[in-house]
Design an enzyme around this catalytic site. Structure first.
Site, short mmCIF file in Angstrom:
data_model
loop_
_atom_site.label_atom_id
_atom_site.label_comp_id
_atom_site.label_asym_id
_atom_site.label_seq_id
_atom_site.Cartn_x
_atom_site.Cartn_y
_atom_site.Cartn_z
N SER A 78 44.84 41.94 31.89
CA SER A 78 43.43 42.30 31.86
C SER A 78 43.10 43.10 30.60
O SER A 78 43.32 42.62 29.49
CB SER A 78 43.07 43.06 33.15
N ASP A 177 39.63 33.89 39.44
CA ASP A 177 39.48 35.28 39.01
C ASP A 177 38.00 35.66 39.01
O ASP A 177 37.20 35.06 38.29
CB ASP A 177 40.08 35.42 37.61
N HIS A 207 42.21 37.81 40.24
CA HIS A 207 42.42 38.68 39.09
C HIS A 207 43.82 39.30 39.09
O HIS A 207 44.50 39.31 38.06
CB HIS A 207 41.36 39.77 39.05
#
Length: 235
Positions: A78, A177, A207
């Site tokens: 991320s 996601d 995610h």
């Protein structure tokens, strides 16, 4: 000796990449570092923290690893994926793995599906057991607006640097996601100048890609990439 720096995401902690770190620990003798970025951890305290502090902390960890190891890889999840990309553009890293890297953020269509699931659980009285409910509530309640703005600044600062990456890179993105859209992975793939670059989609992953049902496949893809012989990079 080989080393690998694993960087977690915004408002997160090393637990986000822990399954992958454990997988690599079982199969290698590498030095594995999983730092906690300033203001992050199990109980985040992000007030007053600037994005440059997140970068600097990861940078210091990488420098230590480069002194200790002859060959170093970076894995970023991320926001940590963008920090990993920044480091790979500036330091002699051998390979780069980007997981759900947030060059773009928020996938409205998937978030709508996630919220529908959250509401369905709430109607059944199971909202407190819903992982998304717990995660989103925590982020909304505990993340200062100023910290979210620092995250956005970091994204804007690092995106132009993607073109400086020439080392082998693996980009992995979950297609379900709700935080980072598929276009983020495509954008990164198109921007990096590496001759050896791979784009891998996980059709069922959300995610927290290291905690999903497709983790065995994910771990195998990453292991194969890191173990493979490196081809010559663009200079």
């Amino acid at each position: 000796m080989k080393g690998c720096l694993c960087i977690h995401g915004f408002t997160g902690a090393p637990y986000e990449v822990e399954p992958l770190v454990s997988y690599l620990q079982e199969r290698t003798d590498w030095v594995l570092k999983t730092p906690t970025l300033p203001g992050h951890g199990e109980t985040p305290s992000l007030k007053g923290i600037e994005f440059s502090e997140w970068i600097a902390h990861a940078e210091n960890e990488l420098r230590d690893l480069l002194e200790e190891c002859s060959e170093v890889y970076i894995i970023g999840f991320s926001m940590g994926g963008l920090i990993a990309a920044y480091l790979a553009s500036r330091y002699p890293v051998e390979k780069l793995v980007l997981l759900s890297a947030a060059a773009h953020y928020l996938n409205p269509r998937q978030m709508l599906l996630d919220v529908k699931g959250l509401l369905a659980d709430a109607i059944r009285g199971e909202g407190a057991k819903n992982e998304l409910f717990i995660r989103y509530r925590k982020k909304v309640m505990e993340t200062p607006i100023a910290a979210a703005l620092q995250f956005r600044k970091l994204v804007r600062y690092i995106r132009p640097l993607l073109e400086k990456i020439t080392i082998p890179v693996l980009i992995v993105q979950g297609e379900c996601d709700g935080m980072v859209p598929v276009k983020s992975a495509v954008y990164i793939y198109e921007k990096v100048r590496s001759r050896q670059k791979e784009l891998c989609f996980m059709p069922c992953s959300k995610h927290l890609i290291c905690h999903g049902e497709e983790f065995p496949e994910l771990a195998e893809v990453i292991e194969n990439f890191l173990m493979a012989q490196t081809k010559t990079s663009v200079k």
